[in-house]
Design a protein around this motif. Structure first.
Motif: not given
Length: 237
Positions: A147-153, A194-200, A210-215, A229-237
């Motif tokens: 399941h994937y979700t994205f709320d803009g943030h 946008r740039a990633i603020k934090s990643v779980s 900080r716009k690209d992520l590799i795991l 590989l569950d993941l939460d990514v928070i983007l900068e405002d």
């Protein structure tokens, strides 16, 4: 013999799940299988003359139309499953001289909520290959849903195990082959607007902007623990 072939393939190949996300939540997803190491190991034996090149793209919407007579003989349920593939395209690239082999299955999406588990989509493709007389090579799995979700943030990728007993049975069967899977990886490659603020996940590697992520994750560990590989990514405002 078949098990040996599968073992060599997994030992020598890499899998990646790529997502390119736009600001409005639309984007593109691609599941990529890289068998170049397998091609390197096989050498000239991979093709009869030692030289083989192929670069083909199949647009499933066209493919379904071309094979509609065969597909119409399937049950309504199977036909609906195949219809979900109509927005996918598949590119197969093979060059025995350059020792290169890639399989790329991709789709565009209007929102993250439309994303399908790429393995699930490939399993549905197996029904199509059966219906049209070709030989399938996809391993079926009914143990997990993504399941994937994205709320803009916040972007999230979550796995739900739907059949614990079947998952245990499948992973137990892999135990004797774990050494063979040692070099194979399942990689998440995500690209954000946008740039990633934090990643779980602390093992995720970010690009300089900080716009690209590799795991990277060991393939057999992923098959045994899909939630790894569950993941939460928070983007900068």
């Amino acid at each position: 013999m078949a098990f040996a072939l599968v073992s060599v393939c997994f030992t020598s190949c890499q899998f990646s799940e790529n997502i390119y996300l736009n600001e409005d939540g639309s984007g593109k997803m691609a599941f990529v299988f890289d068998g170049s190491q397998l091609m390197e190991m096989a050498g000239d034996k991979f093709s009869e003359d030692g030289k083989k090149k192929m670069d083909t793209t199949i647009v499933f919407k066209d493919f379904l139309e071309q094979n509609k007579d065969s597909i119409s003989k399937l049950s309504d349920e199977e036909q609906q499953k195949l219809k979900t593939l109509e927005n996918f395209s598949i590119r197969t690239l093979m060059d025995s001289e350059a020792k290169k082999m890639e399989f790329d299955m991709s789709t565009d999406f209007k929102s993250v909520g439309e994303l399908q588990d790429m393995f699930s989509a490939m399993n549905k493709m197996q029904s199509l290959t059966n219906a049209t007389g070709t030989s399938p090579s996809v391993t079926s799995s009914k143990t997990t849903q993504l399941h994937y979700t994205f709320d803009g943030h916040k972007f999230s990728r979550k796995a739900t195990i739907i059949d614990e007993a079947l998952l245990k049975k499948q992973t137990d069967s892999l135990e004797s082959a774990k050494d063979m899977f040692a070099s194979s990886k399942y990689t998440l490659s995500y690209h954000f607007p946008r740039a990633i603020k934090s990643v779980s996940n602390e093992n995720a590697v970010l690009s300089d902007d900080r716009k690209d992520l590799i795991l990277d994750y060991n393939l057999i560990d992923y098959l045994k623990n899909p939630k790894g590989l569950d993941l939460d990514v928070i983007l900068e405002d």
